[in-house]
Design an enzyme around this catalytic site. Structure first.
Site, PDB file in Angstrom:
ATOM      1  CG  ASP A 283      -8.863  -4.392  -2.994  1.00 11.56           C
ATOM      2  OD1 ASP A 283      -9.449  -4.430  -2.372  1.00 11.56           O
ATOM      3  OD2 ASP A 283      -7.765  -5.750  -2.595  1.00 11.56           O
ATOM      4  CG  ASN A 284      -6.533  -4.335  -0.004  1.00 12.07           C
ATOM      5  OD1 ASN A 284      -5.665  -4.918  -0.542  1.00 12.07           O
ATOM      6  ND2 ASN A 284      -7.583  -5.079   1.193  1.00 12.07           N
TER       7      ASN A 284
ATOM      8  CE  LYS B 171      -3.062  -3.178   0.213  1.00 11.73           C
ATOM      9  NZ  LYS B 171      -2.812  -3.972  -0.966  1.00 11.73           N
TER      10      LYS B 171
ATOM     11  CD  GLU C 201      -8.026  -8.827   0.225  1.00 14.69           C
ATOM     12  OE1 GLU C 201      -7.335  -8.068  -0.624  1.00 14.69           O
ATOM     13  OE2 GLU C 201      -8.917  -8.024   0.482  1.00 14.69           O
TER      14      GLU C 201
END
Length: 96
Positions: free
Chosen positions: A44-45, A19, A74
């Site tokens: 994502d995330n 990230k 997830e």
């Protein structure tokens, strides 16, 4: 990178790696003109574990139109005693 390949323009980019690299990798792709007008980036995330610097980049100013959708984390450990589910999300940003 440009010496190795002529990437051209990407229609779609998926960010689903470390990230803290979302922002520097996006800036690199912008500088190489891989991300251009019309390119869609899915990240994502973005809530958990989060990518706040990336989100600031695509939400501030007028370079991107960004929408966030809720998503399940997830790697949820629902089976683990005492675990609390984490809220998460995916952002979709279109370069203007």
């Amino acid at each position: 990178l440009p010496d190795l390949w002529d990437f051209g323009k990407a229609d779609f980019v998926l960010l689903d790696h470390k990230k803290t690299l979302y922002l520097p990798d996006t800036i690199t792709m912008e500088k190489l003109d891989i991300i251009q007008r019309g390119t869609v980036i899915a990240a994502d995330n973005i809530i958990y574990p989060g990518a706040p610097d990336y989100m600031a980049h695509v939400q501030q100013g007028s370079q991107y139109e960004t929408k966030v959708r809720a998503a399940a984390f997830e790697y949820d450990l629902k089976w683990k005693e005492g675990w609390e589910s984490k809220a998460d999300g995916i952002s979709f940003s279109r370069r203007l």
